[in-house]
Design a protein around this motif. Structure first.
Motif, PDB file in Angstrom:
ATOM      1  N   LEU A 356       0.807  -1.217   0.000  1.00  0.00           N
ATOM      2  CA  LEU A 356       0.000   0.000   0.000  1.00  0.00           C
ATOM      3  C   LEU A 356       0.835   1.260   0.000  1.00  0.00           C
ATOM      4  CD1 LEU A 356      -2.896  -0.910   2.423  1.00  0.00           C
ATOM      5  CD2 LEU A 356      -2.832  -0.950  -0.056  1.00  0.00           C
ATOM      6  N   ASN A 357       2.078   1.172   0.457  1.00  0.00           N
ATOM      7  CA  ASN A 357       2.907   2.375   0.437  1.00  0.00           C
ATOM      8  C   ASN A 357       4.352   2.000   0.160  1.00  0.00           C
ATOM      9  OD1 ASN A 357       4.283   1.964   3.147  1.00  0.00           O
ATOM     10  ND2 ASN A 357       2.118   1.941   3.733  1.00  0.00           N
ATOM     11  N   ALA A 358       5.075   2.987  -0.382  1.00  0.00           N
ATOM     12  CA  ALA A 358       6.441   2.733  -0.842  1.00  0.00           C
ATOM     13  C   ALA A 358       7.355   2.392   0.332  1.00  0.00           C
ATOM     14  CB  ALA A 358       6.959   3.953  -1.583  1.00  0.00           C
ATOM     15  N   GLU A 359       7.052   2.948   1.501  1.00  0.00           N
ATOM     16  CA  GLU A 359       7.918   2.777   2.667  1.00  0.00           C
ATOM     17  C   GLU A 359       7.991   1.318   3.112  1.00  0.00           C
ATOM     18  OE1 GLU A 359       6.299   5.469   5.403  1.00  0.00           O
ATOM     19  OE2 GLU A 359       7.807   5.084   6.935  1.00  0.00           O
ATOM     20  N   HIS A 360       6.861   0.650   3.174  1.00  0.00           N
ATOM     21  CA  HIS A 360       6.850  -0.682   3.780  1.00  0.00           C
ATOM     22  C   HIS A 360       6.641  -1.815   2.780  1.00  0.00           C
ATOM     23  CE1 HIS A 360       6.990   1.167   7.708  1.00  0.00           C
ATOM     24  NE2 HIS A 360       5.989   1.939   7.369  1.00  0.00           N
ATOM     25  N   GLY A 361       6.219  -1.505   1.586  1.00  0.00           N
ATOM     26  CA  GLY A 361       6.061  -2.550   0.578  1.00  0.00           C
ATOM     27  C   GLY A 361       5.023  -3.593   0.969  1.00  0.00           C
ATOM     28  N   LEU A 362       5.206  -4.781   0.472  1.00  0.00           N
ATOM     29  CA  LEU A 362       4.269  -5.870   0.803  1.00  0.00           C
ATOM     30  C   LEU A 362       4.548  -6.368   2.209  1.00  0.00           C
ATOM     31  CD1 LEU A 362       4.472  -7.857  -2.545  1.00  0.00           C
ATOM     32  CD2 LEU A 362       2.409  -6.791  -1.631  1.00  0.00           C
ATOM     33  N   TYR A 419      -3.190  -7.083   8.124  1.00  0.00           N
ATOM     34  CA  TYR A 419      -2.490  -6.434   7.014  1.00  0.00           C
ATOM     35  C   TYR A 419      -3.414  -6.313   5.814  1.00  0.00           C
ATOM     36  CZ  TYR A 419       1.593  -8.015   9.691  1.00  0.00           C
ATOM     37  OH  TYR A 419       2.501  -8.265  10.670  1.00  0.00           O
ATOM     38  N   ASP A 420      -3.165  -5.268   5.041  1.00  0.00           N
ATOM     39  CA  ASP A 420      -3.861  -5.119   3.764  1.00  0.00           C
ATOM     40  C   ASP A 420      -2.832  -5.053   2.638  1.00  0.00           C
ATOM     41  OD1 ASP A 420      -6.165  -4.954   5.218  1.00  0.00           O
ATOM     42  OD2 ASP A 420      -6.940  -3.187   4.176  1.00  0.00           O
ATOM     43  N   VAL A 421      -3.249  -5.491   1.466  1.00  0.00           N
ATOM     44  CA  VAL A 421      -2.426  -5.278   0.276  1.00  0.00           C
ATOM     45  C   VAL A 421      -3.308  -4.617  -0.778  1.00  0.00           C
ATOM     46  CG1 VAL A 421      -0.802  -7.165   0.640  1.00  0.00           C
ATOM     47  CG2 VAL A 421      -2.936  -7.598  -0.575  1.00  0.00           C
ATOM     48  N   ASN A 495       1.648  -0.459   9.351  1.00  0.00           N
ATOM     49  CA  ASN A 495       2.516  -0.353   8.166  1.00  0.00           C
ATOM     50  C   ASN A 495       1.809  -0.822   6.906  1.00  0.00           C
ATOM     51  OD1 ASN A 495       4.403   0.375   9.980  1.00  0.00           O
ATOM     52  ND2 ASN A 495       5.801  -1.341   9.650  1.00  0.00           N
ATOM     53  N   HIS A 496       0.809  -1.646   7.100  1.00  0.00           N
ATOM     54  CA  HIS A 496       0.147  -2.235   5.927  1.00  0.00           C
ATOM     55  C   HIS A 496      -1.344  -1.972   5.958  1.00  0.00           C
ATOM     56  CE1 HIS A 496       3.904  -4.059   4.813  1.00  0.00           C
ATOM     57  NE2 HIS A 496       4.036  -4.492   6.050  1.00  0.00           N
ATOM     58  N   GLN A 497      -1.704  -0.775   6.387  1.00  0.00           N
ATOM     59  CA  GLN A 497      -3.102  -0.388   6.373  1.00  0.00           C
ATOM     60  C   GLN A 497      -3.255   0.819   5.461  1.00  0.00           C
ATOM     61  OE1 GLN A 497      -5.970  -1.239   7.368  1.00  0.00           O
ATOM     62  NE2 GLN A 497      -5.658  -2.926   8.805  1.00  0.00           N
ATOM     63  N   PRO A 498      -4.404   0.959   4.833  1.00  0.00           N
ATOM     64  CA  PRO A 498      -4.623   2.142   4.012  1.00  0.00           C
ATOM     65  C   PRO A 498      -4.522   3.399   4.869  1.00  0.00           C
ATOM     66  CG  PRO A 498      -6.418   0.572   3.778  1.00  0.00           C
ATOM     67  CD  PRO A 498      -5.567   0.091   4.893  1.00  0.00           C
ATOM     68  N   ARG A 499      -4.006   4.469   4.317  1.00  0.00           N
ATOM     69  CA  ARG A 499      -3.865   5.734   5.036  1.00  0.00           C
ATOM     70  C   ARG A 499      -5.077   6.617   4.764  1.00  0.00           C
ATOM     71  NH1 ARG A 499       2.069   6.573   5.524  1.00  0.00           N
ATOM     72  NH2 ARG A 499       2.702   4.453   6.060  1.00  0.00           N
ATOM     73  N   ILE A 500      -5.451   7.388   5.765  1.00  0.00           N
ATOM     74  CA  ILE A 500      -6.597   8.280   5.603  1.00  0.00           C
ATOM     75  C   ILE A 500      -6.310   9.291   4.499  1.00  0.00           C
ATOM     76  CG2 ILE A 500      -7.880  10.129   6.751  1.00  0.00           C
ATOM     77  CD1 ILE A 500      -7.412   8.417   9.353  1.00  0.00           C
ATOM     78  N   GLY A 501      -7.240   9.424   3.598  1.00  0.00           N
ATOM     79  CA  GLY A 501      -7.091  10.377   2.506  1.00  0.00           C
ATOM     80  C   GLY A 501      -6.553   9.764   1.233  1.00  0.00           C
ATOM     81  N   GLU A 640      -2.411  10.863   8.872  1.00  0.00           N
ATOM     82  CA  GLU A 640      -2.793   9.841   7.883  1.00  0.00           C
ATOM     83  C   GLU A 640      -3.266   8.573   8.554  1.00  0.00           C
ATOM     84  OE1 GLU A 640       0.627   9.803   4.973  1.00  0.00           O
ATOM     85  OE2 GLU A 640      -1.128  10.049   3.675  1.00  0.00           O
ATOM     86  N   ASP A 641      -3.049   8.445   9.871  1.00  0.00           N
ATOM     87  CA  ASP A 641      -3.643   7.273  10.511  1.00  0.00           C
ATOM     88  C   ASP A 641      -4.470   7.670  11.724  1.00  0.00           C
ATOM     89  OD1 ASP A 641      -2.183   6.598  13.041  1.00  0.00           O
ATOM     90  OD2 ASP A 641      -0.467   6.530  11.670  1.00  0.00           O
ATOM     91  N   VAL A 642      -5.363   6.784  12.066  1.00  0.00           N
ATOM     92  CA  VAL A 642      -6.387   7.081  13.053  1.00  0.00           C
ATOM     93  C   VAL A 642      -5.774   7.402  14.408  1.00  0.00           C
ATOM     94  CG1 VAL A 642      -8.256   6.041  14.337  1.00  0.00           C
ATOM     95  CG2 VAL A 642      -8.090   5.688  11.891  1.00  0.00           C
TER      96      VAL A 642
END
Lengths: 707, 178
Positions: A356-362, A419-421, A495-501, A640-642
């Motif tokens: 979901l994000n470049a920082e943490h990858g899968l 985790y989400d992908v 690290n693997h959750q969608p970010r707000i926005g 970006e996170d809750v």
């Protein structure tokens, strides 16, 4: 002017024409249609236009499936359009033979042997045979048997036979085809665009210049229409064919079950079209069988080994379901150590898996996992039963679309990893989407990762998706050896959750909102019943309240055409709504994520927050969260996170998503507590979730309790 | 089959025109017959007929009017062979539709371009619907079963999408000709 005007068209005529093209017209309907058309020239004009549009529409959608010249699906014989393609590809073949001369080059090889079968007679018959039509591009230990050994740089010619005793060899046809041959295999070069596979397996990746490339087997002919397919011939002469992407036609002998097999049944004279994800076996006696699943090791794409292959021996032995040949030609693909960024998600869609994000990858637990490409179209298949056979103790993962209801078979046996992908879709899903490379780039949808520990080798049964919606996607299956999975270090779930926005905030990620909003879609503002726009609410400009643009490091700016005055959107609270479906001066919109806030200067108790938007396409839909804070100083608005939002002092008031109402029209949402008021809040923050084509906000009203 | 026979410079041009105009031909035949699978059969026959007459085609000449003439005979032959059974348009009506179809096909070339533009503007949901309907050739019964919508709802969705595309095309064609 001949152009029929919309308002003059008889609704009866339209209904009859629609019934005819939908093939649900009764005899009486057909008779009535004839009667109308025989008597009215105007109606004939309209009918001709309607039917031509229908044809073009259908053809455009077939074109989207990438082959423009075919008008029937796989199960039906091809129309003549295919026949007339032959002369064209024929011409192209000749041109290519003359201009490029060489047809094949071999890049790497092990134990590759070839022998010449050219005779003076062959040379005399075909004008191009004396040309070099092949070359050998590499390979260290070319074996020697019979006539000649292959050396790097060697050339192959029409009539040559490539004999690979074992291992893999890459061949390059100069017309634009890369072939990976898996031994033991025998391949005869018949022309720059054609070869005969007598035994063994090959995978062909065909460039656009070489569409029409053909592989003959003892009982079939496989013609590529772009872009990648595999063919395998076993020792009994049975042929397997798999389409990895694009389309192929296949001709084969057609044997009905009640017919006695002749020694070699004649080939059909018409091909059958197969699309990506489909496969077929033609047995040596001409019977058709389903190829349930193929492993990537069955059809190697290249003789060059991946550097990080074989983290462990393959775990998934087989995948099967409860459908037979005839019901489906779909073939699962099992990829060993295949789960990585941009890995293909489905056999029948080119979508890709991504972190979901470049920082943490899968998530670590999925990296290099063995996985199964399922059929995205099975999302609607309520009778599906899938069986995954594991050859040792494993952690089995199911990746499931966050938009579908969780089926009981999943919640009974599996646990949510947290985790989400993401899945990156291309233009098949929406015209403006394309595939991006790497983690967090152009991710379109999110999936939750569930797991189950399977302690003994054996088969695990999975079921169908529940109450699927048409836009949802099929689940995916992945596996990792259990001991390795247990030894993995835990990663923070966030690290693997969608970010707000970021555009795919799922409800499970958010705290329970205070209010479930109401929403409505109408043609005119006058038709609204849940709320009406107001120019005297507590947030209106007349009270000196300002809707202030919020940025993140100077980013998240609205569309350049939006009128922003000193960081303020004046149009959101002027009490005036859009006058048409694309009223730019009266609207605020973002392409992507957007954030804005109001400050009431003191905490106020809120009765309702009403938001209005109008556009003719998807920009009508509202998709945002509203947050409130009673603090004197506005908390940071770039969370970006809750957890961060709550720590900063924000409270989630509601999440609004009107996309299900449909595009184009006035959309209104109303956030109000039924019995009590909300707050008090001094600050309100709107976060418009990322949408490529964002909402056309025209007015936002906040009604507070009178003081 | 050898790779070396027949290389006519006109042939390539002919094949290019024939393949490039398949949709126009099909649209023409469809609007004369009113039935998609009949139109597909006639298109096949017309392609064969055109292929046989390839030598008559002069490069540089207008391809479509000539192709429509050839296709017209195939349409009429098809109607004769079927008599009245399972025809959507009666033979009399087919004869009346053919000139209209010729006129519309030749007179409104920009409609196809406009249509492609309009498809891009469809919502994801509507595109998916049409994709299932056309590319997967699902009947409305199948779509209804798959999506859990009623038959009427599927018909009405189809009607709404078709209407919106039609309006979009009309708008585009009108604004292009202004």
């Amino acid at each position: 002017m001949l152009e029929p005007q919309d308002n003059t068209v008889s609704p009866e005529l339209v209904a009859l024409l629609e019934a005819v093209v939908l093939q649900c017209a009764s005899d009486a309907d057909v008779a009535r249609l004839n009667e109308l058309l025989l008597t009215s020239a105007e109606m004939r004009q309209y009918a001709a236009q309607f039917l031509q549009d229908e044809t073009r529409l259908r053809s455009a959608f077939e074109m989207l499936e990438r082959v423009g010249s075919f008008h029937r699906p796989a199960s039906i014989e091809l129309p003549a359009a295919t026949k007339i393609l032959k002369p064209r590809s024929h011409l192209r073949r000749m041109t290519l033979a003359w201009t490029l001369a060489a047809a094949v080059s071999i890049v790497t090889s092990s134990l590759l042997v070839w022998r010449m079968v050219r005779s003076e007679n062959d040379v005399a018959q075909g004008g191009i045979l004396p040309q070099a039509v092949a070359s050998f591009g590499g390979g260290s230990e070319a074996g020697l048997k019979g006539d000649a050994a292959l050396e790097p740089g060697n050339t192959l010619r029409i009539g040559d036979i490539v004999d690979l005793r074992s291992g893999l060899a890459n061949l390059r046809f100069f017309c634009g085809v890369d072939v990976c041959l898996k031994g033991p295999a025998t391949l005869k070069i018949l022309s720059p665009m054609r070869a005969a596979l007598e035994r063994g397996t090959l995978t062909a990746r065909v460039e656009e210049s070489a569409h029409g490339f053909r592989i003959d087997t003892p009982n079939s002919k496989v013609v590529d229409l772009g872009t990648e397919f595999g063919v395998a011939v076993d020792e009994h002469g049975s042929t397997d064919m798999v389409v990895f992407s694009g389309k192929v036609t296949m001709e084969y002998s057609d044997l009905r079950p009640d017919e006695e097999a002749p020694s070699r049944p004649p080939l059909l004279d018409k091909g059958r079209l197969f699309s990506e994800g489909e496969a077929m076996r033609v047995t040596s006696v001409g019977a058709l069988e389903r190829v349930m699943a193929v492993r990537d090791s069955d059809y190697p794409r290249s003789a060059v080994e991946r550097p990080d292959a074989d983290q462990w021996p393959a775990i998934i032995d087989a995948v099967s379901d409860n459908f037979r040949a005839g019901d489906t030609n779909m073939c699962y693909q099992i990829a060993h150590n295949g789960f990585r960024e941009d890995a293909r998600a489905y056999v029948d869609r080119p979508y890709q898996w991504n972190g979901l994000n470049a920082e943490h990858g899968l998530p670590l637990c999925l990296r290099r996992a063995d996985y199964v490409m399922t059929f995205c179209d099975d999302k609607l298949n309520s009778r599906l039963e899938m069986h995954v056979t594991l050859n040792r103790a494993a952690r089995l993962y199911v990746l499931i679309d966050n938009r579908v209801d969780l089926p009981k078979w999943l919640t009974d046996k599996f646990h949510d990893t947290g985790y989400d992908v993401g899945v990156d879709e291309n233009a098949l899903a929406a015209s403006w989407q394309s595939l991006g490379a790497g983690s967090g780039v152009s991710v379109d949808k999110t999936f939750s990762v569930w797991y189950m520990d399977v302690r003994k080798p054996g088969s695990v049964a999975l079921g169908a998706l529940r109450t699927p919606i048409i836009q949802s996607m099929m689940y995916c299956v992945a596996a990792m050896p259990l001991d390795m999975a247990l030894a993995l270090e835990g990663e923070p779930v966030r690290n693997h959750q969608p970010r707000i926005g970021r555009g795919f905030t799922n409800r499970e990620l958010l705290p329970k909102p205070l209010v479930e909003p109401k929403s409505q879609r109408v043609e005119n503002f006058a038709d609204l019943t849940i709320a009406k726009p107001s120019d005297s609410d507590a947030a209106s400009a007349t009270h000196g309240v300002k809707f202030r643009l919020e940025t993140m490091d100077g980013k998240l700016l609205p569309h350049p055409d939006v009128i922003v005055d000193d960081g303020v959107f004046a149009t959101l609270n002027d009490g005036r709504v859009s006058q048409n479906a694309d009223d730019r001066p009266r609207s605020v919109w973002y392409d992507g994520q957007g954030r804005f806030s109001v400050d009431f200067l003191r905490p106020r108790r809120i009765e309702a927050i009403n938001t209005f938007s109008w556009h003719r396409f998807e920009r009508a839909s509202q998709f945002f969260t509203v947050w409130g804070s009673a603090a004197d100083v506005k908390p940071p608005t770039d969370f970006e996170d809750v957890d961060q939002a709550i720590a900063d002092g924000w409270q989630l008031i509601a999440q609004v998503n009107t996309r299900a109402l449909g595009d184009g029209a006035v959309h209104a949402s109303s956030i109000s507590a039924l019995k009590e008021t909300l707050g008090p809040y001094r600050h309100l923050l709107w976060i418009a979730e990322h949408q490529v084509r964002g909402t056309f906000f025209t007015e936002i009203d906040v009604h507070t309790t009178p003081e | 089959m050898s790779d070396g026979d027949k290389q006519d410079p006109h042939l390539e041009e002919f094949v290019r025109m024939l393949t490039g105009h398949q949709v126009d031909l099909q649209a023409f035949i469809m609007s004369s017959l009113g039935n998609y699978s009949d139109a597909a059969d006639v298109l096949q026959a017309a392609n064969v007929a055109l292929w046989k007459k390839a030598a008559q085609f002069r490069p540089g000449a207008a391809f479509l009017p000539w192709a429509f003439q050839v296709a017209k005979f195939e349409i009429l032959a098809f109607v004769r062979s079927r008599r009245r059974e399972r025809l959507v348009f009666s033979p009399e009506l087919v004869e009346m539709m053919i000139p209209v179809a010729v006129e519309r096909s030749s007179g409104f070339p920009s409609r196809g371009d406009a249509l492609r533009e309009c498809i891009k503007r469809l919502s994801e949901r509507n595109r998916e619907f049409l994709r299932i309907r056309y590319a997967q050739e699902q009947s409305i019964q199948q779509i209804s079963e798959k999506t859990g919508r009623s038959l009427e709802a599927v018909k009405s969705l189809y009607h709404r999408i078709r209407k919106s595309i039609e309006r979009c095309i009309d708008r585009k064609v009108a604004s292009d000709t202004l």
